[in-house]
Every structure is written in C-alpha cells, then in structure tokens.
Scaffold this motif. Structure first.
Motif, PDB file in Angstrom:
ATOM      1  N   VAL A 175      -3.746   8.854   1.540  1.00 33.17           N
ATOM      2  CA  VAL A 175      -3.230  10.435   1.561  1.00 33.17           C
ATOM      3  C   VAL A 175      -3.400  11.055   2.974  1.00 33.17           C
ATOM      4  O   VAL A 175      -4.424  11.002   3.483  1.00 33.17           O
ATOM      5  CB  VAL A 175      -3.742  11.318   0.549  1.00 33.17           C
ATOM      6  N   VAL A 176      -2.265  11.331   3.455  1.00 35.61           N
ATOM      7  CA  VAL A 176      -2.444  11.954   5.061  1.00 35.61           C
ATOM      8  C   VAL A 176      -2.357  13.385   4.945  1.00 35.61           C
ATOM      9  O   VAL A 176      -1.285  13.794   4.254  1.00 35.61           O
ATOM     10  CB  VAL A 176      -1.468  11.177   5.934  1.00 35.61           C
ATOM     11  N   ASP A 226       0.946  -1.261  -0.041  1.00 34.63           N
ATOM     12  CA  ASP A 226      -0.019   0.004  -0.003  1.00 34.63           C
ATOM     13  C   ASP A 226       0.982   1.229   0.087  1.00 34.63           C
ATOM     14  O   ASP A 226       2.261   1.274   0.461  1.00 34.63           O
ATOM     15  CB  ASP A 226      -0.966   0.092   1.248  1.00 34.63           C
ATOM     16  N   ILE A 227       0.352   2.261  -0.610  1.00 34.31           N
ATOM     17  CA  ILE A 227       1.053   3.592  -0.579  1.00 34.31           C
ATOM     18  C   ILE A 227       0.443   4.741   0.275  1.00 34.31           C
ATOM     19  O   ILE A 227      -0.747   4.868   0.416  1.00 34.31           O
ATOM     20  CB  ILE A 227       0.768   4.086  -2.155  1.00 34.31           C
ATOM     21  N   ILE A 228       1.259   5.248   0.954  1.00 34.60           N
ATOM     22  CA  ILE A 228       1.121   6.170   1.874  1.00 34.60           C
ATOM     23  C   ILE A 228       1.625   7.686   1.406  1.00 34.60           C
ATOM     24  O   ILE A 228       3.152   7.618   1.254  1.00 34.60           O
ATOM     25  CB  ILE A 228       1.286   5.937   3.453  1.00 34.60           C
ATOM     26  N   ALA A 285       3.107  10.202  -9.285  1.00 32.84           N
ATOM     27  CA  ALA A 285       3.643   9.739 -10.585  1.00 32.84           C
ATOM     28  C   ALA A 285       3.269   8.314 -10.664  1.00 32.84           C
ATOM     29  O   ALA A 285       2.967   7.457  -9.855  1.00 32.84           O
ATOM     30  CB  ALA A 285       4.910   9.859 -10.307  1.00 32.84           C
ATOM     31  N   SER A 286       3.217   7.902 -12.046  1.00 28.74           N
ATOM     32  CA  SER A 286       2.873   6.656 -12.617  1.00 28.74           C
ATOM     33  C   SER A 286       3.997   5.567 -12.186  1.00 28.74           C
ATOM     34  O   SER A 286       3.857   4.332 -12.035  1.00 28.74           O
ATOM     35  CB  SER A 286       2.999   6.514 -14.167  1.00 28.74           C
ATOM     36  N   ARG A 287       5.146   6.201 -11.477  1.00 27.19           N
ATOM     37  CA  ARG A 287       6.237   5.117 -11.095  1.00 27.19           C
ATOM     38  C   ARG A 287       6.242   4.647  -9.831  1.00 27.19           C
ATOM     39  O   ARG A 287       7.016   4.446  -9.046  1.00 27.19           O
ATOM     40  CB  ARG A 287       7.697   5.790 -11.614  1.00 27.19           C
ATOM     41  N   VAL A 288       4.953   4.947  -9.059  1.00 27.94           N
ATOM     42  CA  VAL A 288       4.857   4.602  -7.603  1.00 27.94           C
ATOM     43  C   VAL A 288       5.014   3.382  -7.418  1.00 27.94           C
ATOM     44  O   VAL A 288       5.477   2.772  -6.366  1.00 27.94           O
ATOM     45  CB  VAL A 288       3.591   5.208  -7.046  1.00 27.94           C
ATOM     46  N   LYS A 331      -6.511   6.075 -12.064  1.00 28.81           N
ATOM     47  CA  LYS A 331      -5.270   6.058 -12.827  1.00 28.81           C
ATOM     48  C   LYS A 331      -4.294   6.787 -11.732  1.00 28.81           C
ATOM     49  O   LYS A 331      -4.462   7.632 -10.708  1.00 28.81           O
ATOM     50  CB  LYS A 331      -5.297   7.437 -13.779  1.00 28.81           C
ATOM     51  N   LEU A 332      -2.971   6.544 -11.880  1.00 29.13           N
ATOM     52  CA  LEU A 332      -2.012   6.808 -10.801  1.00 29.13           C
ATOM     53  C   LEU A 332      -1.365   7.986 -10.945  1.00 29.13           C
ATOM     54  O   LEU A 332      -0.749   8.358 -10.133  1.00 29.13           O
ATOM     55  CB  LEU A 332      -1.070   5.613 -11.021  1.00 29.13           C
TER      56      LEU A 332
END
Length: 494
Positions: free
Chosen positions: A233-234, A163-165, A178-181, A201-202
């Motif tokens: 997103v924090v 997961d991305i924070i 960005a698309s490279r996450v 979309k990222l």
C-alpha cells in the motif's frame, strides 16, 4: 510469486494427461468478415471455421483471458467432416502462443503445416509449456483455404500470482482490498465455488507498507492451490497544510519583527506532524522587515508526497517618529522689528523611514518672519505608515537694538527782566526699531522742563526701550543774559 494448482478430478472439458482444454467458449476473431470464428471453439466438431476466399494473409485468433496467463502445453486442430481428405485446407499454417497483441512477436508452437500434414484429421502443435494469453493460427498462402472445425488449447492450471500494489484511500493510512483482488478460474465449478482462505484476510484494511499474504484455494472437486504474495500500500496523498497570513508589529526602536515560530498546522493521512519535512523561503524564523513578505513553504511526507503553501507575512510600523525640537532664540535684524528664519535645528528620527521621508507640518510655518516677541510653534511629523508625533517649542526674537535719539544743542535768551528762561519742550527726536516713541522711557539730567539760567548747561539724557536697550544723548542749553528780572513767563522753544 506463483500460484500452483493440483488436479484431483477430471473437468468437463477434455483432459489430456493432467492438462485441460481451456479454449472452449473463449473470445475469438478472424481476418475474414464473413467467417464464423467462434465455430472453432463451440465444442462441436461438426461446425467448422472456414476462410475460402483469396487473401494474401488469413488468420484466426483466440483470447484465453486477461488474467491469469496460462502455461500452454499444446494446441490441437481438429479437421474432421471433410469430403475431400486430400484438400490442402491448412497448408502452411503457423500456430503461435504468447502475451503480445503483435502476434508475430509470440513464440511458434510446433512446425508449420506441411503437405503431408494436411490429410490428417488432427494436428498437434506442442508449445513447451509457454505462458500465453493469446493463440493465433496464420496462413500466408492466399490460394489455399484456412479451415478447422475445433481448436483445443491444453494447459495445466498453473499461473502467475502477482504482487498487489494499491494506494491509500483519501484521508486514511490504509487501503481496503476486495476479495476479488485475485482472479481465480476453475474449469468445472467456476469462480463462485472456489473456497479461499487467506492470511491476513483480503477483505480488510492493509496499511501503508508491505504485507505478506498467504492464500489456500480449494474447489468442490478437491483441486487446490497455494499462493504467497505481497500487498503493498503506497501513500500518494500529500500533506494538508493550513497557512494563514501573519501580522506582527515592529519591535521598539527598530524596523523589523523577530519571529521564531509561525502558526502553521500541517496534517497527513499517514505521518505525524513532526515527521513531515518543511522548507520555507524565506526561512520561517528570523528577522522580517516592515512591509509585506510573501512566504512559500513546501511540506513533504516520508513517502515523498509534497504540498505547497503560500502566505503573506506583514510587519506593521506602529512607532511614531521621534522629533527633537529645542527652543529657538534669534535677534532682530538691524533697523527692523523682526528676524527672518529659513531653517530650524529640528532633528527627527524614525525606526523605519529616513528623515527625508517623514512629512512635517508646522504652525506657524517654519520659514519666514518672526517678530520681536515669543512665538509658540507646533509641528506634526508623520511617517509613511501614518504614525505621527507632535513637537512644541518657542521661537524668541529678542530686540537688542537701542533707540536712536537726535539731540540738538539749544540756544535761547533770558526772559525780559530776569536772568533765566523756563523751557518746557526740547527739540529731541527718538526712534526705535520696535517701540513707538511714546513707549521709550527717557531720563535727563537736569530735567528737560524747568528753569535754565543764563549761561551754558550740559544736559545728559538716557533713552530706554521696552527690551532694556538704552542710548545716551548729550547736548548743551545756552541762555544769553539780557539783564532782566526773574519772571515766571514761559518761553516755548521749538
């Protein structure tokens, strides 16, 4: 969350029952300062890695890449091109695979190399599908060389999809990704030829909170993967308060101002003003006394970000003192023309200051001699805030003391030849505490100048000063008859 690849075609690297060698060309290092560690992953079995000097511990290591973490199937050591097949070049070697830089903490793959294993051209170390970034080969026997010509690491192309924070960008309620996450790796085509379709979309805006993302990846060979993960997103940006200093004046008759609202403006990149909590010391509504009060407010948004605002609240006293100055009446002191006054019944109040803190200046001075007359007095009262008030009154000193006459009896004789005497002046002395002798009126019966006949005459005089005070003086005029004729001759008795 997990990304799972499926393999449709063989890669350029060696393929083992659906697994691919991922070691070629990766970063390597070794305990020896002279050995070429990269020779073991150059894809050429004719160039070999060798540590043949005596060391208490020899090792070789490889970094498969910082992300993703691969699931390792097996590690293979190729030890060809040896002149002496019986040399114990990898004796007691141990292979480990894991994610720790403390390599001794990573799991062991397979068994330690035995004497029988050293004659083999290829040694295989199963890793039981261990997730690993680092592979290490260590040898504790200082007398034996550590040698192999190629290291092959076989892994399936499954790795963790985390997961991305992310945090909000300054001043807004979102983060742009960005698309490279997601760091994708393809062993044939490279990342640039991987087609990714993600929903949403990222490369767009992700607002504060959690967003579920689903991605499908395909390379040119038809290999694919799916990935489901969360983007969180924090909000890390505190509110922005604007706290200007505040000035008010006291309410009429009291030493404070009552405030029920302050002109504080607070903005936030995410929350509306009414969703931002605020706590102020002292409380922002209520009584604020004359003077300055430092106010400290803390503002907190729903994400827990807070900001502190400090300002000064000034309440100014603009109300002048209220003096009560009544007219003053006194009487003269005995025997003198004045009264001595050392205090006046003046009462002064103020909405803020006590009586003893209010300055006063009077003309003339309020303590001292006041003469028998009316005196206009003007006093100015000033509080500590500089507000002043004027009070005017009259001091009246009344003369209530009568004159003091001295009237002696008068004895004389008739003029020659007549039975009387004409008297024009009597020896009367009169004094007064205020008025001069010539300002004191007198009225006598009978009149003090004229004819007094032989015999005794009672004279009664009333003396009155300008204040209306009077005194009575009675005396006897005795004229002795010497059998004379009446004459107009004047006799002056002094």
């Amino acid at each position: 969350m997990k990304i799972t690849f499926w393999i449709q075609a063989e890669a350029n690297g060696k393929k083992l029952d659906g697994f691919t060698n991922i070691a070629t060309g990766k970063t390597t290092w070794t305990s020896s300062s002279t050995a070429l560690s990269e020779a073991a992953v150059d894809g050429d079995v004719n160039t070999c890695f060798l540590i043949d000097d005596v060391q208490p511990s020899k090792w070789w290591r490889i970094d498969l890449g910082n992300y993703p973490s691969y699931r390792i199937y097996e590690v293979k050591l190729i030890n060809t091109n040896r002149t002496d097949k019986s040399s114990l070049m990898t004796y007691n070697a141990t292979v480990r695979a894991g994610n720790s830089l403390e390599f001794g903490e990573n799991p062991v793959c397979g068994d330690q190399v035995s004497l029988n294993d050293t004659s083999q051209d290829e040694l295989v170390f199963p890793c039981i599908l261990t997730f690993a970034r680092y592979i290490s080969i260590e040898q504790e026997q200082e007398v034996y060389p550590l040698r192999f010509c190629e290291v092959e690491v076989y892994a399936d192309l499954e790795f963790l999809c985390e997961d991305i924070i992310n945090t909000t960008e300054p001043g807004v309620n979102f983060a742009s990704l960005a698309s490279r996450v997601i760091n994708m790796t393809d062993f044939v085509n490279g990342e640039s030829q991987i087609n990714a379709e993600c929903t949403p979309k990222l490369n767009g805006k992700f607002y504060v909170g959690k967003t579920d993302v689903s991605c499908v990846f395909n390379d040119t060979a038809g290999n694919g993967a799916t990935c489901d993960f969360e983007v969180t997103v924090v909000d890390v940006e505190p509110p922005t308060p604007t706290c200007d200093n505040v000035a008010r004046i006291t309410l009429p008759g009291v030493n404070y101002a009552y405030i029920d609202s302050f002109p504080i403006i607070v903005t936030d990149n995410v929350d509306k003003n009414n969703l931002i909590s605020r706590e102020c010391t002292p409380t922002l509504h209520g009584t604020f006394y004359a003077g300055t009060t430092v106010v400290r407010c803390m503002f907190k948004d729903r994400s827990g970000n807070n900001a502190i605002c400090v300002f000064v609240f000034t309440v100014t006293d603009v109300e002048p003192p209220t003096p009560t100055c009544d007219n003053v009446a006194r009487i003269t002191l005995p025997g003198v023309n004045y009264a001595y006054i050392d205090s006046f019944p003046i009462i002064v109040t103020d909405n803020v200051d006590e009586d003893n803190l209010i300055s006063r200046e009077c003309t003339p001075t309020l303590h001292g001699t006041f003469y028998a007359e009316t005196t206009d007095v003007t006093c100015i009262f000033e509080d500590q805030s500089g507000n002043d008030a004027t009070c005017e009154f009259v001091v009246t000193v009344a003369d209530v003391e009568p004159p003091t006459p001295t009237c002696d009896n008068v004895t004389t004789i008739t003029l020659p030849g007549i039975n009387c005497v004409y008297i024009v002046l009597f020896p009367i002395v009169v004094t007064d505490n205020v008025d001069e002798d010539n300002l004191i009126s007198r009225e006598c019966t009978p009149t003090l100048h004229g004819t007094f006949y032989a015999g005794t005459t009672d004279v009664r005089c009333v003396f009155k000063d300008r204040s209306g005070n009077n005194a009575i003086c009675v005396f006897v005029v005795t004229v002795t008859d010497v059998h004379c004729q009446v004459s107009q001759q004047k006799v002056h008795i002094r």
